[in-house]
Design an enzyme around this catalytic site. Structure first.
Site, short mmCIF file in Angstrom:
data_model
loop_
_atom_site.label_atom_id
_atom_site.label_comp_id
_atom_site.label_asym_id
_atom_site.label_seq_id
_atom_site.Cartn_x
_atom_site.Cartn_y
_atom_site.Cartn_z
CB ALA A 210 22.98 -18.71 -12.04
CG HIS B 230 27.21 -32.02 -10.93
ND1 HIS B 230 26.16 -32.40 -10.14
CD2 HIS B 230 28.28 -31.93 -10.09
CE1 HIS B 230 26.58 -32.53 -8.89
NE2 HIS B 230 27.86 -32.25 -8.83
CG HIS C 93 24.97 -37.17 -8.63
ND1 HIS C 93 24.54 -36.53 -9.77
CD2 HIS C 93 24.79 -36.28 -7.62
CE1 HIS C 93 24.12 -35.30 -9.46
NE2 HIS C 93 24.26 -35.13 -8.16
NE ARG D 134 41.18 -39.55 -3.30
CZ ARG D 134 42.36 -39.93 -2.81
NH1 ARG D 134 42.46 -40.95 -2.00
NH2 ARG D 134 43.46 -39.28 -3.11
CB THR E 7 48.11 -39.28 -6.71
OG1 THR E 7 47.81 -40.37 -5.85
CG2 THR E 7 47.52 -38.01 -6.12
#
Ligand code: BG6
Length: 480
Positions: A18, A177, A239, A365, A395
């Site tokens: 949190a 996430h 992930h 990336r 980039t």
């Protein structure tokens, strides 16, 4: 979307997640004017704190570069309040409900978004108590939960079986996430919005796909937790596998949550179980100079632990597009650098006019410094026909320097507020991912003679890694 005047309730408000992620993300959304008007944020946890302590704690990870942000933060803290209570008795949740009802006084409807920033041991009682004591009679409720969703297929199903009768799939938002990261969200656009990628995106042109997760730090401070999971459960089954399914999926009919997740599940179902021959594991040892501890030096880690802090796993997808192409997942803690990237390595060009010309490689990336670049061969300028490997380089901090790249948690909380499930894990997707990994995990847990190879803290990983990768046709020439 959540209507104005909704309430976001953060359970586990005094905990690390949190403090480090949830509140900074909520503030990030508020700062950019993205939270619904009149929203209130209520924290709930066991710790007894007064309002001042609570506010100090939740703002401790929020960066305040100038007075304007400071003013915003004060305004934000003015919307936050706190209730202390336990996770396993009616009493606390009734107190919470009363607090919420006071905020909602005079409104016809109540809309509550519960964010469970909690350890998995209390998921089920909290979900039950929220349904029993804090579910709006008139309005809506949503609940955000976060991994670990079990530690294998069976425990994940137990969790599902406990949650399903109380919270519908529509009300539940399972966070991974990584799905909120900018470059991961970009992958669908890159793949399906560019015909040159789209056309070559298959076994005829692609030699291998490698998805790498590297962290420089070890498990210092959370060794006890980590030891029950290991790197495969910690970042690969979730992930990295999420990234794999997005890289491999077929074109969805639309960008709707169900169409996207249908295609991801199809990829998972087309993957044969992982052959332990296609797996290597490692565990970090002291650094070469002795200044950094080995994994088992952590007093919270059981002596002689065989828990992997590094793994490389090769998966296959049995469909027309990908049959025979190795998808290499590689992840480790306490390595030489910190980065997460996908490397799509193309096949060799036909030889004849060229001798040993390097392959093309597309690199996405994810972090740090989001970028997309293509390694390609060009004629070296001048009176020569020599070739040179160059980069077609996008980039982000050069091309999009004036744009704010949201934190993953900002993007995901906003999606949950908007009721958009596309970047959350569906129940059947979770089930398919555990089905794929569980036999391997049980095999590694149970085979006492499989011992992870040691690698020094701060190194590239176990010494045999390059040979392992080369055996799947991966050429390291371009990496670096
Ligand atoms: C978490 C893992 O899910 O992801 C951690 O539990 C890991 O071990 C973290 O460090 C990595 O997230 P990020 O966003 O920092 O790459």
């Amino acid at each position: 979307p959540l209507p104005a005047d909704s309430i976001i309730i953060v359970l586990g408000a005094s905990g690390d997640l949190a403090k480090k992620k949830t509140y900074p993300a909520l503030f990030g959304l508020f700062r950019y004017g993205l939270l619904p008007d009149g929203i209130q944020i209520v924290g709930y946890a066991r710790t007894k704190m007064d309002d001042d302590d609570y506010k100090k704690r939740i703002s401790s990870y929020i960066k305040v570069p100038d007075d304007a942000v400071k003013a915003k933060l004060d305004e934000f803290l003015g919307m936050c309040s706190y209730v202390a209570g336990t996770y396993d008795t009616d009493e606390g949740f009734q107190k919470l409900d009363k607090h919420l009802a006071d905020i909602e006084a005079g409104r016809d409807e109540s809309h509550r978004l519960f964010y469970l920033a909690l350890p998995p041991t209390v998921f089920i009682p909290v979900a039950q108590h929220l349904k029993k004591n804090c579910y709006p009679a008139n309005g809506s409720a949503r609940v955000i939960i976060e991994k670990p969703f079990g530690h294998d297929l069976e425990s994940s199903r137990e969790l599902q079986t406990a949650l399903q009768p109380i919270w519908t799939e529509d009300e539940v938002f399972r966070i991974d996430h990584y799905l909120g990261k900018e470059m991961v969200k970009n992958m669908l656009i890159l793949r399906f919005g560019n015909e040159f990628f789209n056309a070559s995106w298959n076994k005829n042109h692609i030699s291998s796909v490698q998805i790498t997760f590297k962290e420089k730090f070890g498990t210092e401070g959370r060794g006890g937790y980590f030891d029950e999971f290991g790197i495969i459960r910690d970042v690969m089954q979730n992930h990295l596998l999420q990234i794999l399914t997005i890289i491999a999926m077929e074109r969805p009919v639309s960008f709707s949550a169900e169409d996207i997740r249908d295609e991801k599940v199809r990829v998972l179902r087309a993957m044969p179980l992982i052959d332990p021959k296609n797996v290597v594991i490692g565990q970090y040892d002291k650094s070469v100079d002795g200044t950094k501890p080995g994994y088992t030096d952590d007093p919270t880690v059981p002596e002689g632990s065989r828990c992997p802090t590094f793994a490389a796993i090769v998966l296959y997808i049995k469909n027309d597009r990908w049959d025979g192409v190795p998808f290499i997942l590689k992840a480790g803690k306490a390595l030489d650098s910190a980065k997460v990237e996908v490397r799509v390595q193309y096949k060799d060009v036909t030889s004849g006019i060229f001798k040993d010309i390097p392959r093309n490689e597309l690199v996405l990336r994810i972090q740090p410094d989001e970028s997309v670049y293509i390694k390609m061969n060009t004629k070296l300028p001048g009176l020569t026909m020599k070739t040179s490997v160059t980069e077609l380089d996008l980039t982000y901090n050069r091309r999009f320097s004036d744009l704010h790249i949201p934190e993953a948690y900002e993007a995901l909380i906003l999606d949950a507020i908007n009721g958009d499930h596309s970047n959350f894990v569906r129940d059947d997707e979770l089930d398919a991912s555990w089905k794929l990994f569980t036999p391997l995990l049980h095999y590694l847990d149970e085979s006492k003679d499989i011992v992870p190879a040691k690698y020094p803290y701060g190194s590239r990983g176990p010494a045999f890694l390059d040979d392992f990768l080369a055996s799947y046709g991966y050429s390291r020439e371009l990496d670096g």
